[in-house]
Design an enzyme around this catalytic site. Structure first.
Site, PDB file in Angstrom:
ATOM      1  N   LYS A   1      49.500 -25.055  67.211  1.00 50.14           N
ATOM      2  CA  LYS A   1      49.435 -26.501  67.748  1.00 50.14           C
ATOM      3  C   LYS A   1      50.125 -27.455  67.129  1.00 50.14           C
ATOM      4  CE  LYS A   1      44.976 -27.902  66.040  1.00 50.14           C
ATOM      5  NZ  LYS A   1      45.487 -28.659  65.111  1.00 50.14           N
TER       6      LYS A   1
ATOM      7  N   ARG B   1      36.353 -23.054  59.590  1.00 50.38           N
ATOM      8  CA  ARG B   1      37.276 -23.946  60.745  1.00 50.38           C
ATOM      9  C   ARG B   1      37.283 -23.323  62.028  1.00 50.38           C
ATOM     10  NH1 ARG B   1      42.211 -24.057  57.558  1.00 50.38           N
ATOM     11  NH2 ARG B   1      43.255 -25.554  59.314  1.00 50.38           N
TER      12      ARG B   1
ATOM     13  N   ARG C   1      47.793 -24.527  51.616  1.00 50.01           N
ATOM     14  CA  ARG C   1      46.596 -25.396  51.866  1.00 50.01           C
ATOM     15  C   ARG C   1      45.420 -24.662  51.450  1.00 50.01           C
ATOM     16  NH1 ARG C   1      46.811 -27.630  57.918  1.00 50.01           N
ATOM     17  NH2 ARG C   1      44.639 -27.326  57.499  1.00 50.01           N
TER      18      ARG C   1
ATOM     19  N   ARG D   1      37.850 -33.355  67.991  1.00 48.79           N
ATOM     20  CA  ARG D   1      37.088 -32.328  67.810  1.00 48.79           C
ATOM     21  C   ARG D   1      35.844 -32.045  68.034  1.00 48.79           C
ATOM     22  NH1 ARG D   1      41.327 -31.013  63.321  1.00 48.79           N
ATOM     23  NH2 ARG D   1      40.877 -29.167  62.232  1.00 48.79           N
TER      24      ARG D   1
ATOM     25  N   ARG E   1      51.090 -19.107  56.125  1.00 44.06           N
ATOM     26  CA  ARG E   1      51.593 -20.399  56.417  1.00 44.06           C
ATOM     27  C   ARG E   1      51.977 -21.272  55.076  1.00 44.06           C
ATOM     28  NH1 ARG E   1      47.931 -23.776  60.822  1.00 44.06           N
ATOM     29  NH2 ARG E   1      46.452 -24.175  59.129  1.00 44.06           N
TER      30      ARG E   1
HETATM   31  P1  AMP Z   1      44.095 -29.432  60.284  1.00 44.58           P
HETATM   32  O1  AMP Z   1      45.106 -29.795  59.724  1.00 44.58           O
HETATM   33  O2  AMP Z   1      44.003 -30.245  61.722  1.00 44.58           O
HETATM   34  O3  AMP Z   1      43.434 -28.178  60.442  1.00 44.58           O
HETATM   35  O4  AMP Z   1      42.658 -30.420  59.606  1.00 44.58           O
HETATM   36  C1  AMP Z   1      42.542 -29.978  58.368  1.00 44.58           C
HETATM   37  C2  AMP Z   1      40.991 -30.523  57.780  1.00 44.58           C
HETATM   38  O5  AMP Z   1      40.980 -32.110  58.013  1.00 44.58           O
HETATM   39  C3  AMP Z   1      39.737 -30.283  58.846  1.00 44.58           C
HETATM   40  O6  AMP Z   1      39.408 -28.993  58.288  1.00 44.58           O
HETATM   41  C4  AMP Z   1      38.888 -31.412  58.541  1.00 44.58           C
HETATM   42  O7  AMP Z   1      38.291 -31.317  57.320  1.00 44.58           O
HETATM   43  C5  AMP Z   1      39.735 -32.642  58.405  1.00 44.58           C
HETATM   44  N1  AMP Z   1      39.861 -33.059  59.896  1.00 44.58           N
HETATM   45  C6  AMP Z   1      40.925 -33.227  60.665  1.00 44.58           C
HETATM   46  N2  AMP Z   1      40.821 -33.736  61.849  1.00 44.58           N
HETATM   47  C7  AMP Z   1      39.647 -33.989  61.803  1.00 44.58           C
HETATM   48  C8  AMP Z   1      38.771 -34.467  62.932  1.00 44.58           C
HETATM   49  N3  AMP Z   1      39.281 -34.956  63.921  1.00 44.58           N
HETATM   50  N4  AMP Z   1      37.496 -34.586  62.674  1.00 44.58           N
HETATM   51  C9  AMP Z   1      36.945 -34.266  61.394  1.00 44.58           C
HETATM   52  N5  AMP Z   1      37.865 -33.963  60.505  1.00 44.58           N
HETATM   53  C10 AMP Z   1      38.885 -33.640  60.764  1.00 44.58           C
END
Ligand code: AMP
Length: 232
Positions: free
Chosen positions: A28, A181, A170, A104, A138
């Site tokens: 995404k 996650r 990461r 989320r 990744r």
């Molecule tokens: P992502 O890159 O979207 O997978 O996000 C990585 C991490 O950032 C997540 O596992 C959360 O710890 C934090 N994070 C990102 N977006 C959100 C959100 N909308 N609400 C809360 N935590 C977030």
């Protein structure tokens, strides 16, 4: 300041306000980047913003750090305030936006509705098993670009095509945080899709094919279903 009229997506004629959903590893983020370039909208990735704040050691970064490291969600109050700030910028208001990684959960969805909601919701559908396999390869860059060793390799090994910096894996792409996650996605995020389905703005795209094929499907679906109603 005047309150924004509640959104009726069917009548909306402003710039596109999009959100993209998909389990971790669904691609995404990559699709969001392509969509942002193609339609000239701001790419607002909450994960990228948090990672950038952490690398700059800001107060927000320090608050968010432990949540990202363990794969937990950052508290809603912090995240909602941050997204509100981004969506109120002149660029996001004028050109529109694509939100990647937000909302989320239900509280975040309600906060987004208060900010005017969205005109398009895109779901990149991918089975969990395939998502986990993809996360294994990744690579990321601090500039927000992401790659995959097999599906989307950088031109030079471990170097970002966009900015030339070194790529990294990461911390939260390790197996335990990934499992957490994905669990959070199914429990808290996927149920939000029914809200957008009811609004008639949800587009579901198969995330299994190659990146360019998925992107073509996204573009064609955007054009067919909602293109006439927004400035797309
Ligand atoms: P992502 O890159 O979207 O997978 O996000 C990585 C991490 O950032 C997540 O596992 C959360 O710890 C934090 N994070 C990102 N977006 C959100 C959100 N909308 N609400 C809360 N935590 C977030």
């Amino acid at each position: 300041m005047a309150k924004r009229k509640p959104l009726n997506p069917a009548e909306d004629s402003g710039p596109p306000r999009m959100v993209i959903f998909g389990v971790q590893g669904s691609g995404k983020g990559t699709q969001a980047e392509l969509i942002a370039k193609r339609y000239g909208v701001s790419h607002v990735s909450t994960g990228n913003i948090f990672r950038s704040e952490i690398s700059k050691k800001t107060a927000l970064g320090k608050r968010a750090m432990r949540f990202l490291a363990s794969g937990k969600l950052v508290p809603d109050a912090v995240t909602n305030a941050m997204v509100g700030k981004y969506l109120k910028t002149a660029a996001a208001r004028r050109r529109g936006f694509i939100l990647d990684g937000y909302p989320r959960n239900h509280s975040q969805l309600k906060a987004l509705e208060r900010l005017g909601g969205v005109t398009h919701a895109i779901e990149i559908a991918l089975p969990d098993r395939e998502a986990v396999r993809r996360i294994g390869g990744r690579l990321n860059c601090v500039c927000g670009a992401s790659y995959h060793v097999d599906h989307n390799p950088p031109r030079r090994r471990n170097i970002c095509d966009s900015c030339g910096r070194a790529l990294f894996v990461r911390n939260d792409d390790r197996p335990a945080p990934v499992r957490r996650r994905i669990r959070i996605y199914h429990r808290e995020t996927a149920p939000l899709l029914s809200h957008y389905r009811r609004q008639g703005v949800l587009l579901r795209v198969d995330g299994r094919p190659a990146i360019s094929v998925v992107f073509r499907s996204v573009v064609s679906r955007l054009r067919k279903t909602l293109g006439a109603k927004t400035r797309i």
